[in-house]
Design an enzyme around this catalytic site. Structure first.
Site, PDB file in Angstrom:
ATOM      1  N   ASP A 290       0.857  -1.172   0.000  1.00 26.54           N
ATOM      2  CA  ASP A 290       0.000   0.000   0.000  1.00 26.54           C
ATOM      3  C   ASP A 290       0.901   1.232   0.000  1.00 26.54           C
ATOM      4  O   ASP A 290       2.088   1.152   0.303  1.00 26.54           O
ATOM      5  CB  ASP A 290      -0.891  -0.018   1.244  1.00 26.54           C
ATOM      6  CG  ASP A 290      -2.034   0.982   1.139  1.00 26.54           C
ATOM      7  OD1 ASP A 290      -2.238   1.525   0.043  1.00 26.54           O
ATOM      8  OD2 ASP A 290      -2.695   1.212   2.158  1.00 26.54           O
TER       9      ASP A 290
ATOM     10  N   ASP B 209      -1.560  -1.988   6.396  1.00 25.71           N
ATOM     11  CA  ASP B 209      -1.843  -1.643   7.788  1.00 25.71           C
ATOM     12  C   ASP B 209      -3.307  -1.338   8.051  1.00 25.71           C
ATOM     13  O   ASP B 209      -3.692  -1.127   9.194  1.00 25.71           O
ATOM     14  CB  ASP B 209      -0.993  -0.437   8.217  1.00 25.71           C
ATOM     15  CG  ASP B 209      -1.300   0.810   7.404  1.00 25.71           C
ATOM     16  OD1 ASP B 209      -2.044   0.709   6.392  1.00 25.71           O
ATOM     17  OD2 ASP B 209      -0.800   1.890   7.768  1.00 25.71           O
TER      18      ASP B 209
END
Length: 814
Positions: A306, A566
């Site tokens: 990401d 996350d």
């Protein structure tokens, strides 16, 4: 519900359980303790390292030697004890380390007790506890919804359904799901083993064993060897008795043959290498939650990550607020709305009456304010695209939404994150008119809010800039140097993500080269998707479901994929990839499904993590060939002895010498040595392709030397010593081939082992104990000549074996 029950329910919602009520539930065993340890218990470790199939076989063979004597031939029993002891010590060490880190990473829950919300370990939640949920939280118990502020829960890990579920008052929430938007409170209705997730986990453990190619291959080899031991043992005893030996001598020879076939240290070596890897990673604050992840790391050739929280720090600052369309110049109203919707602006004191919380799948959030209308903020293209589909043209009332899109695209191309602030006056200024407002302020949007978006008017473009992680560029450079491709999957605009990737020096982050894609334009078909993302470096506007699909597409092309993340939007991909890696500060949901957790959030740790996996598995892959070579020549010699009806060419103690010097000692050094090369699939094929030629040549050379010396009438002692010299010499050649490059300590190790073997002949007492003799010079030269000639043939045979088809090719010793 009677009045008393209603009163208790109202009291529970206001104050939660009291201290006394919690104590009652604990006493009744109604606690969310799953009863499972994150690691094996001490007793399980002892049993796993002692009560093994081959320990039982070798233990039985030791009993035979203890009966028929002499005990010197039972030296393999000491090796057996040492192997088990080393395995127990290393695994206990790894257990202590993992248990300590697991406590740091243990899930927590916010519970309401005695009117105060407090964080407690998830295992301490009791039945009827009031649990508070926020976006990103993993639900740790089954519960009943008491209040909801736009609470949306993703149950895909439980049901497979990808769409978030809006939870209303009185609705059920299942443990194992996670909150993707909004907030709320639930009352725990099932905890511990009675919860849905615990029952599902029990079923998963029954039918979904951990994937490990090396472990599966070793188990298969051990199964084959187990089947060989009994018939070969019976045949050896029978044929040696036919050769005229005594029963004791026949039993000793048979024990030698069977002991040589058992790769007693292979399983131990694999366990020790992985345990040491776990401890080394723990020293870098990396929690290994699934041991096969070590093996996955060694094979990774694609890392998907990401942007936010991985390449960037996750924090950003507002650069500008640019009013657009009919509201151009209305900066004051725009900033007031932003103050109500987001942090970082002065709070105008607006009081929301209904709220639609942000979710990564929806890509916008909204709120209605009494007297101020309804406002929303989110992705410009998502909001404006709905207006175009509705046929109303511009979202700004002037037919200029394309101009706003172009302006947003230009800003995104400069590396900014761009949000659109819009007003939804087309629906009377209230979300409730569209979908129905609930008493708790929750608003459900059954069509995903598309009809609501159609009536919006853009007010301002908000540009934000993210702070790059200082270690991100060095990490990306490392992966590039190792041939590991990095794919950035982000929910942000592709141009924004590409600009950040270029700032970090990520190769191929060039939109003109077709390496930057917009996920909204990706095909749904799995094969077409795989072809589309094959060369993509940056993919923007990715939904959580698309992240999972992209990971699957890469895996379908034969890639071994690691995924870092996350947030809740990363959970599906973290679960689907080969090695999921979560940040320690990430959401409980992301940490819960990941195989590795970077407790310090250091992206720079990732190269060391991958390197450690490569070191462990690459060395196991290499050293396992030593063990299989010994098994191969032991089987072949046993068959040759049975066919020729001659005494076995080794005593058990001779095989202990060979195994210790050429396998046991060097294996532990090599297993812990640096090894940065990526490990390809095809472990078993590579091991067999190496071991079979080596086993054939060592068996032929040592058995040939034994027969030659025996034919000269010099006795079994000289013949067995010659066979031992040939076997040790050729085994050291095999070791040297596997230990390359031989510069430095590796070459010194091989020379030291050869010197130790030569030193065994120096002391008469030691020679007597080991049943070896000093050969006349011409016989010693003959033995060395046989070993040298056979070694040359072996070095020529290995390249020929490369012609054997395997799944993946790799260079063999030359």
């Amino acid at each position: 519900m009677n009045q008393g029950s209603a009163g208790r329910q109202a009291s529970l919602e206001r104050t939660g359980l009291s201290h006394a009520q919690v104590a009652e539930h604990i006493a009744a065993g109604q606690v969310n303790d799953q009863g499972r340890q994150p690691t094996r218990t001490v007793s399980q470790i002892l049993v796993a390292n002692i009560a093994t199939r081959f320990n039982a076989i070798l233990g039985g063979l030791f009993v035979v030697i203890a009966i028929v004597g002499p005990l010197q031939d039972g030296l393999f029993g000491l090796v057996l004890i040492a192997n088990s002891g080393v395995g127990i010590v290393q695994e206990l060490r790894a257990k202590r380390t993992l248990d300590r880190l697991t406590v740091l990473n243990a899930p927590t829950a916010a519970v309401l007790r005695d009117g105060v919300v407090r964080q407690i370990p998830a295992a301490e939640v009791v039945l009827d506890d009031v649990v508070e949920l926020q976006s990103g939280d993993q639900v740790v118990v089954d519960g009943l919804v008491l209040s909801s502020g736009g609470l949306e829960v993703d149950e895909s890990l439980l049901s497979g359904e990808a769409d978030p579920v809006v939870k209303q008052l009185g609705g059920d929430v299942l443990s194992g799901s996670f909150v993707v938007a909004g907030s709320g409170r639930i009352r725990a209705t099932a905890v511990g083993p009675a919860s849905y997730a615990a029952k599902l986990a029990d079923q998963a453990r029954s039918y979904s064993p951990a994937r490990s190619e090396i472990r599966n291959a070793i188990n298969l080899l051990l199964k084959w060897i187990s089947w060989l031991l009994v018939p070969v043992g019976v045949l050896l005893v029978f044929r040696q008795l036919q050769s005229g030996q005594t029963v004791d001598a026949a039993l000793r020879g048979s024990v030698a043959g069977l002991v040589g076939m058992v790769p007693e240290g292979l399983v131990l070596l694999t366990s020790v290498a992985m345990a040491v890897g776990v401890v080394r990673l723990a020293a870098r604050r990396v929690l290994v939650q699934d041991l096969p992840a070590i093996e996955g790391l060694a094979r990774v050739d694609v890392v998907c990550c990401d942007k936010t929280g991985t390449l960037t720090q996750g924090s950003m600052h507002v650069v500008s607020v640019i009013t657009v369309g009919a509201d151009a110049g209305a900066e004051g109203e725009a900033e007031a709305a932003l103050g109500a919707l987001a942090d970082g602006f002065a709070d105008p004191g607006w009081d929301p009456s209904q709220v639609v919380a942000f979710s990564s799948a929806r890509k916008w959030s909204a709120a209605s304010y009494d007297g101020k209308g309804t406002w929303l903020i989110g992705s410009p293209d998502t909001i404006l695209a709905a207006a175009r589909r509705d046929g109303r043209g511009a979202g700004d009332g002037q037919g200029n939404d394309h101009g706003i899109m172009d302006q947003a695209a230009n800003l995104a191309g400069e590396g900014y994150r761009v949000l659109l602030l819009a007003r939804a006056d087309g629906h009377g200024g209230q979300l409730g008119i569209l979908a129905g407002a609930h008493a708790d302020g929750q608003t459900s949007l059954p069509d995903g809010g598309q009809s609501f978006l159609a009536g919006t008017k853009p007010v301002a473009l908000v540009t934000l800039q993210e702070r790059l992680r200082p270690d991100a560029q060095a990490t990306l450079d490392y992966f590039a140097s190792q041939g590991v491709s990095v794919r950035v999957l982000s929910g942000d605009h592709p141009a924004t993500v590409a600009a950040i990737a270029r700032r970090l020096g990520l190769r191929s982050a060039d939109a003109g080269a077709g390496h930057v894609l917009d996920a909204r334009e990706l095909p749904q078909d799995a094969n077409e998707l795989a072809a589309a993302v094959r060369d993509a470096t940056v993919i923007g506007r990715v939904t959580p479901q698309q992240k999972r699909a992209i990971v699957g597409a890469l895996q379908g092309h034969g890639h071994v994929v690691a995924m870092t993340g996350d947030g809740v939007n990363d959970v599906l991909a973290l679960k689907a990839c080969d090695v999921g890696i979560a940040m320690g500060s990430g959401t409980p949901a992301s940490r819960g499904v990941a195989r590795l957790v970077l407790l310090d959030d250091a992206f720079a740790t990732l190269p060391r993590v991958v390197a450690e996996g490569r070191r462990v598995i690459g060395n196991v892959d290499r050293v396992s060939r030593l063990f299989l070579t010994k098994t191969a020549y032991a089987v072949l010699i046993a068959l040759a002895v049975a066919i020729a009806a001659v005494p076995y060419p080794f005593y058990p103690r001779h095989l202990t010498i060979i195994s210790t010097l050429s396998i046991g000692l060097p294996a532990f050094f090599l297993a812990l040595a640096p090894n940065a090369g990526r490990v390809s699939p095809g472990f078993l094929a590579r091991a067999i392709r190496f071991a079979i030629p080596a086993g054939i040549m060592i068996a032929a050379a040592s058995f040939g030397a034994f027969l030659t010396i025996r034919s000269l009438g010099l006795g079994l002692g000289s013949a067995r010593t010659s066979a031992t010299i040939v076997a040790v010499a050729m085994s050291l050649v095999v070791l040297a081939a596997l230990a390359r490059p031989l510069a430095g300590w590796r070459g010194l190790m091989v020379l030291a082992l050869a010197s130790v073997f030569a030193g065994l002949f120096a002391l008469p007492w030691l020679r007597d104990q080991l049943a070896i003799v000093v050969l006349p010079a011409h016989l010693f030269a003959l033995s060395v000549g046989i070993a040298a000639f056979s070694s040359v043939l072996l070095l020529l045979a290995w390249p020929v074996s490369r012609l054997i088809p395997t799944r993946n090719r790799e260079p063999l010793p030359r």
